[in-house]
Design a protein around this motif. Structure first.
Motif, PDB file in Angstrom:
ATOM      1  N   GLU A  83      -2.935   0.326  -4.093  1.00 54.23           N
ATOM      2  CA  GLU A  83      -2.177  -0.898  -4.315  1.00 54.23           C
ATOM      3  C   GLU A  83      -1.889  -0.937  -5.808  1.00 54.23           C
ATOM      4  O   GLU A  83      -2.794  -1.186  -6.614  1.00 54.23           O
ATOM      5  CB  GLU A  83      -2.952  -2.137  -3.890  1.00 54.23           C
ATOM      6  CG  GLU A  83      -2.118  -3.409  -4.011  1.00 54.23           C
ATOM      7  CD  GLU A  83      -2.865  -4.626  -3.516  1.00 54.23           C
ATOM      8  OE1 GLU A  83      -2.364  -5.301  -2.600  1.00 54.23           O
ATOM      9  OE2 GLU A  83      -3.963  -4.886  -4.045  1.00 54.23           O
TER      10      GLU A  83
ATOM     11  N   VAL B  91     -13.151   1.737   2.341  1.00 50.49           N
ATOM     12  CA  VAL B  91     -12.230   0.739   1.794  1.00 50.49           C
ATOM     13  C   VAL B  91     -12.956   0.012   0.672  1.00 50.49           C
ATOM     14  O   VAL B  91     -14.123  -0.390   0.831  1.00 50.49           O
ATOM     15  CB  VAL B  91     -11.784  -0.263   2.876  1.00 50.49           C
ATOM     16  CG1 VAL B  91     -10.927  -1.375   2.270  1.00 50.49           C
ATOM     17  CG2 VAL B  91     -11.002   0.468   3.973  1.00 50.49           C
TER      18      VAL B  91
ATOM     19  N   HIS C 210     -10.634  -4.976  -0.681  1.00 52.87           N
ATOM     20  CA  HIS C 210      -9.536  -4.807   0.273  1.00 52.87           C
ATOM     21  C   HIS C 210     -10.013  -4.810   1.719  1.00 52.87           C
ATOM     22  O   HIS C 210      -9.229  -4.520   2.621  1.00 52.87           O
ATOM     23  CB  HIS C 210      -8.780  -3.514  -0.024  1.00 52.87           C
ATOM     24  CG  HIS C 210      -7.975  -3.555  -1.281  1.00 52.87           C
ATOM     25  ND1 HIS C 210      -8.529  -3.351  -2.532  1.00 52.87           N
ATOM     26  CD2 HIS C 210      -6.656  -3.813  -1.495  1.00 52.87           C
ATOM     27  CE1 HIS C 210      -7.591  -3.454  -3.450  1.00 52.87           C
ATOM     28  NE2 HIS C 210      -6.455  -3.732  -2.856  1.00 52.87           N
ATOM     29  N   GLN C 211     -11.274  -5.143   1.932  1.00 52.36           N
ATOM     30  CA  GLN C 211     -11.761  -5.211   3.303  1.00 52.36           C
ATOM     31  C   GLN C 211     -11.201  -6.443   4.005  1.00 52.36           C
ATOM     32  O   GLN C 211     -10.949  -7.467   3.378  1.00 52.36           O
ATOM     33  CB  GLN C 211     -13.294  -5.229   3.303  1.00 52.36           C
ATOM     34  CG  GLN C 211     -13.897  -3.897   2.870  1.00 52.36           C
ATOM     35  CD  GLN C 211     -15.403  -3.924   2.757  1.00 52.36           C
ATOM     36  OE1 GLN C 211     -16.034  -4.952   2.931  1.00 52.36           O
ATOM     37  NE2 GLN C 211     -15.994  -2.773   2.449  1.00 52.36           N
TER      38      GLN C 211
ATOM     39  N   THR D  39      -8.248  -6.498   5.465  1.00 49.67           N
ATOM     40  CA  THR D  39      -6.784  -6.518   5.353  1.00 49.67           C
ATOM     41  C   THR D  39      -6.100  -5.661   6.411  1.00 49.67           C
ATOM     42  O   THR D  39      -4.868  -5.611   6.461  1.00 49.67           O
ATOM     43  CB  THR D  39      -6.349  -6.008   3.964  1.00 49.67           C
ATOM     44  OG1 THR D  39      -6.738  -4.623   3.825  1.00 49.67           O
ATOM     45  CG2 THR D  39      -6.997  -6.828   2.847  1.00 49.67           C
TER      46      THR D  39
ATOM     47  N   ALA E 210      -7.354   1.594  -3.231  1.00 50.70           N
ATOM     48  CA  ALA E 210      -7.833   0.563  -2.308  1.00 50.70           C
ATOM     49  C   ALA E 210      -8.696   1.134  -1.189  1.00 50.70           C
ATOM     50  O   ALA E 210      -9.545   0.437  -0.631  1.00 50.70           O
ATOM     51  CB  ALA E 210      -6.649  -0.188  -1.704  1.00 50.70           C
TER      52      ALA E 210
ATOM     53  N   LEU F 165      -6.582  -2.416   6.376  1.00 50.27           N
ATOM     54  CA  LEU F 165      -6.435  -1.096   5.763  1.00 50.27           C
ATOM     55  C   LEU F 165      -7.332  -0.064   6.445  1.00 50.27           C
ATOM     56  O   LEU F 165      -6.945   1.096   6.593  1.00 50.27           O
ATOM     57  CB  LEU F 165      -6.752  -1.182   4.267  1.00 50.27           C
ATOM     58  CG  LEU F 165      -6.621   0.128   3.465  1.00 50.27           C
ATOM     59  CD1 LEU F 165      -5.219   0.717   3.604  1.00 50.27           C
ATOM     60  CD2 LEU F 165      -6.974  -0.108   2.001  1.00 50.27           C
TER      61      LEU F 165
ATOM     62  N   ILE G 110       0.837  -1.201   0.000  1.00 48.24           N
ATOM     63  CA  ILE G 110       0.000   0.000   0.000  1.00 48.24           C
ATOM     64  C   ILE G 110       0.875   1.254   0.000  1.00 48.24           C
ATOM     65  O   ILE G 110       1.817   1.369   0.789  1.00 48.24           O
ATOM     66  CB  ILE G 110      -0.938   0.023   1.221  1.00 48.24           C
ATOM     67  CG1 ILE G 110      -1.979  -1.088   1.112  1.00 48.24           C
ATOM     68  CG2 ILE G 110      -1.611   1.385   1.369  1.00 48.24           C
ATOM     69  CD1 ILE G 110      -2.972  -0.923  -0.017  1.00 48.24           C
TER      70      ILE G 110
END
Length: 307
Positions: free
Chosen positions: A212, A242, A246-247, A249, A217, A251, A157
């Motif tokens: 990403e 998000v 990408h949920q 992760t 993302a 983030l 990221i």
């Protein structure tokens, strides 16, 4: 004698009256009665905008504003209500709400969502008695800044600030996927985004984009509220999202911490703030783990009015 006058839309002199009512409510309650979205519409009303001003013996005692929703995914009318603190025990709110139904029926009917900041049980009972149902509860949460932790970005990221124009389309796509079906944040258009970017508070440096590779993302958009009354200078996480891919992760947590770090260390805010749906248990768990506490509860009430 109590009377209600329809304003289509409020004139400049009316706006000053509305501002005075909102200022009196803020001084009494410690927070605004009319949301920022209401004030945006009052400043630039469209053909669907209208106001209902209640006066008693010629003195303004309450106001209800109607505006079209800013989302394309679930069009509806949004209402905001402010009552003079010295007249809340009377029938001002009831008179305004009774006048609301014929106003909406006269324009063909439809769904109205009334947001009440710092809702209390007395007004809750009045609204339910008039046929409204409570559709959601939103918590304003706050946390002292700076946090004890720094953002831990997932591998791969890269984070940079938003660039108005070139980043618009990519951000809109991710925002609308992340908030698909959301009545307020979902279905944003280019016009909605442009209106926010044009706001005096907008700061692209506080609008963090997480990539990403070339794909966006997630993001964390922040906003600063200057100190007012007893409120400190607040650093708000205005919108955080998000991309669905990408949920899970980590983030979301990294973006939250990164946004708060910017607000504390770059903008000098001693307190962080955000709004979260009371039914979003995952987000509530994350924010509580970071030290957030509920400061205030706002409620949305819905009513479908026939023509």
């Amino acid at each position: 004698m109590l009377s209600v006058r329809i304003l289509r839309p409020p004139a400049p002199a009316d706006v000053r009256i509305i501002r005075a009512l909102d200022d009196a409510a803020r001084a009494h309650d410690g927070h605004e009665a009319l949301a920022a979205s209401v004030w945006r519409d009052i400043a630039g009303p469209g053909p669907e905008s209208a106001g209902l001003l209640a006066t008693e013996d010629g003195q303004p005692v309450g106001y209800l504003h109607l505006a079209p929703s800013e989302t394309l995914s679930a069009p509806h009318l949004v209402a905001g209500l402010v009552i003079d603190p010295g007249h809340r025990a009377g029938s001002v709110a009831q008179s305004l709400l009774h006048a609301l139904a014929p106003e909406i029926a006269g324009r063909g009917g439809g769904r109205v969502v009334l947001w009440v900041t710092g809702a209390d049980e007395e007004l809750d009972a009045l609204l339910v008695g008039l046929g409204f149902h409570r559709s959601s509860e939103q918590f304003q949460m706050r946390v002292p800044l700076p946090l004890a932790e720094s953002p831990q970005w997932p591998e791969g990221i890269v984070v940079r600030p938003f660039v108005p124009g070139p980043d618009d389309a990519g951000w809109l796509a991710v925002n609308n996927r992340a908030f698909s079906g959301h009545p307020d944040q979902g279905g944003w258009s280019q016009e909605t985004l442009a209106a926010r970017v044009a706001e005096a508070w907008f700061d692209p440096a506080g609008f963090l984009l997480a990539f990403e590779g070339a794909a966006l993302a997630g993001f964390c958009w922040t906003k600063v509220h200057e100190a007012t009354g007893d409120d400190p200078r607040l650093g708000e996480i205005y919108v955080i999202g998000v991309d669905p891919g990408h949920q899970g992760t980590g983030l979301g947590r990294a973006l939250t911490v990164g946004g708060l770090e910017h607000l504390a260390r770059v903008r000098g805010c001693p307190t962080g703030m955000l709004y979260v749906d009371g039914a979003n248990t995952a987000a509530l768990g994350l924010y509580r783990a970071l030290g957030f506490l509920v400061h205030r509860a706002d409620r949305a009430y819905e009513l479908e009015i026939a023509s």
